[in-house]
Design an enzyme around this catalytic site. Structure first.
Site, short mmCIF file in Angstrom:
data_model
loop_
_atom_site.label_atom_id
_atom_site.label_comp_id
_atom_site.label_asym_id
_atom_site.label_seq_id
_atom_site.Cartn_x
_atom_site.Cartn_y
_atom_site.Cartn_z
N PRO A 125 0.85 -1.20 0.00
CA PRO A 125 0.00 0.00 0.00
C PRO A 125 0.88 1.24 0.00
O PRO A 125 1.58 1.52 0.98
CB PRO A 125 -0.79 -0.14 1.31
CG PRO A 125 0.10 -0.96 2.20
CD PRO A 125 0.89 -1.86 1.31
N GLN A 131 -6.60 -0.73 3.41
CA GLN A 131 -5.79 -0.38 4.58
C GLN A 131 -6.24 0.93 5.21
O GLN A 131 -6.52 1.91 4.50
CB GLN A 131 -4.31 -0.26 4.20
CG GLN A 131 -3.41 -0.08 5.41
CD GLN A 131 -1.96 0.21 5.05
OE1 GLN A 131 -1.65 1.33 4.64
NE2 GLN A 131 -1.09 -0.76 5.21
N CYS A 151 3.57 3.54 8.57
CA CYS A 151 3.89 4.79 7.87
C CYS A 151 4.80 5.66 8.72
O CYS A 151 4.47 6.00 9.85
CB CYS A 151 2.61 5.55 7.53
SG CYS A 151 2.94 7.11 6.66
N LYS A 191 0.42 -4.22 8.70
CA LYS A 191 1.72 -3.86 8.13
C LYS A 191 2.41 -2.94 9.12
O LYS A 191 1.84 -1.94 9.57
CB LYS A 191 1.58 -3.16 6.78
CG LYS A 191 2.93 -2.87 6.13
CD LYS A 191 2.77 -2.37 4.69
CE LYS A 191 4.12 -2.34 3.99
NZ LYS A 191 4.98 -1.23 4.45
N ASN A 210 9.16 -7.11 3.59
CA ASN A 210 9.08 -5.91 2.76
C ASN A 210 10.34 -5.07 2.97
O ASN A 210 10.83 -4.96 4.08
CB ASN A 210 7.83 -5.12 3.14
CG ASN A 210 7.69 -3.80 2.40
OD1 ASN A 210 7.45 -2.77 3.00
ND2 ASN A 210 7.83 -3.82 1.08
N GLY A 211 10.85 -4.51 1.87
CA GLY A 211 12.00 -3.62 1.96
C GLY A 211 13.15 -4.09 1.10
O GLY A 211 13.71 -5.18 1.32
N ASP A 212 13.50 -3.31 0.09
CA ASP A 212 14.69 -3.51 -0.75
C ASP A 212 14.57 -4.63 -1.77
O ASP A 212 15.55 -4.96 -2.44
CB ASP A 212 15.94 -3.78 0.11
CG ASP A 212 16.39 -2.57 0.91
OD1 ASP A 212 15.84 -1.47 0.67
OD2 ASP A 212 17.26 -2.71 1.78
N GLY A 258 7.10 -2.86 -3.07
CA GLY A 258 6.63 -1.48 -3.09
C GLY A 258 7.28 -0.66 -4.18
O GLY A 258 6.88 -0.71 -5.35
N ARG A 259 8.32 0.08 -3.81
CA ARG A 259 8.90 1.06 -4.73
C ARG A 259 9.41 0.45 -6.04
O ARG A 259 9.36 1.10 -7.09
CB ARG A 259 10.03 1.82 -4.02
CG ARG A 259 9.54 2.78 -2.96
CD ARG A 259 10.69 3.39 -2.17
NE ARG A 259 11.36 2.39 -1.33
CZ ARG A 259 12.50 2.60 -0.69
NH1 ARG A 259 13.13 3.76 -0.83
NH2 ARG A 259 13.02 1.66 0.07
#
Length: 329
Positions: A18, A72, A102, A141, A204-206, A228-229
């Protein structure tokens, strides 16, 4: 088979994260078509939903072809979050997700998002009330902790499970890190090693390549990954990771015409859903990644992010198709 409640997601699901101002219906559509197994909406303010604020209510828009999908919410008041959860359930998502991750000041410094990591007891109490308020699976999350001195993610995951959540996604950074530095997935391995934990854990992450996805899958024992990104302007990453995990081989990168076709499809849906002005404006953040790696592209990128009409953007895409017809990614 990874399951959230009765929802079957496959052996190693890939989730679309999200992302505020990114994970809207047009973006979700192209990610779904390119392999995302479960998607989440942008986060929605609980206070906005209760007040019937137009921007918040619009984010409840979900479509059958997106399913399974989670909505979410975020907020810092238990009563408001419980009331917002009931509103969300009426939109008929498959999952309700709570944002405890967040890191931005306007959210975290008001005790919402990652801000609640400073008050784990409240986090658990809020989660318990939301679980009781709805009849659909609730997921969370979150992040590792507020900072390196307050990482309690193993305890947090277990306590949230014990009050009823059915999966947890963990961004392997602290709030203090924001999106900087390297994500530390070793903590996710510690969560998975907890013998009392039985709910799915998504990392999540990288994750920005099939090779890294495979490495982290093996090394950290997570049940799936949330992207995500790396998916912004590159929805192909979901199918690329799936193919690599299944075969050990990399899919060929999408060619120019496919990139143009998907960017155009994304633009069409954006204009259709948001109207021409906002739809064109909010597409601008995606163009750089759709055409990343193309030489001498600065002029066209500048035109795309300043074009004010649908026809102008389409004209630029046609020029790109002609000028770069022989380009190989």
């Amino acid at each position: 088979m990874v399951k959230i409640g009765n929802l079957e997601l496959g052996d190693f699901p890939l989730l679309l994260a999200p992302m505020e101002d990114v994970s809207d219906p047009p973006f979700r559509a192209v990610c779904k078509q390119n392999g995302a197994d479960l998607m989440y909406t942008e986060f929605i303010s609980s206070e906005g939903l209760i007040r019937d604020a137009a921007k918040s209510v619009a984010k409840l828009d979900i479509f059958d072809y997106e399913k399974p999908i989670g909505i979410q919410i975020f907020g810092n008041e238990i009563d408001s979050m419980r009331e917002a959860a009931a509103i969300v359930e009426e939109a008929r998502p498959d999952i309700l997700d709570i944002n405890y991750g967040c890191p931005v000041n306007k959210v975290a410094c008001k005790g919402a998002g990652a801000g609640i990591l400073l008050d784990i007891d409240k986090m658990v109490s809020m989660t318990a009330e939301i679980v009781k308020a709805v009849n659909i699976p609730v997921t969370v999350k979150t992040r590792l902790g507020w900072d390196n001195d307050s990482i309690r993610i193993v305890e947090v995951a277990e306590r949230l499970q014990d009050v009823g959540i059915q999966a947890i996604s963990i961004h392997a950074r602290t709030r203090k890190q924001m999106y900087k530095g390297e994500a530390d997935w070793s903590y996710l391995n510690k969560v998975k090693e907890n013998p009392r934990l039985y709910i799915p854990v998504f990392g999540n992450g990288d994750i920005d390549s099939p090779e890294k996805a495979q490495e982290y899958k093996i090394k950290y024992n997570v049940d799936g990954m949330m992207i995500g990104r790396a998916s912004i302007g590159y929805p192909w990453i979901f199918n690329e990771i799936k193919h690599f995990l299944a075969t050990g081989e990399k899919l060929a990168a999408p060619g120019l015409e496919e990139r143009i076709a998907v960017a155009k499809k994304h633009l069409d849906f954006s204009v259709q859903w948001k109207g021409p002005k906002l739809g064109i404006l909010e597409m601008r953040r995606h163009y750089t990644n759709y055409f990343r790696g193309m030489p001498n592209f600065k002029q066209y990128r500048a035109e795309m992010v300043t074009a004010e009409t649908y026809e102008h953007v389409c004209d630029i895409l046609e020029q790109v198709s002609d000028v770069y017809a022989d380009h190989v990614f």
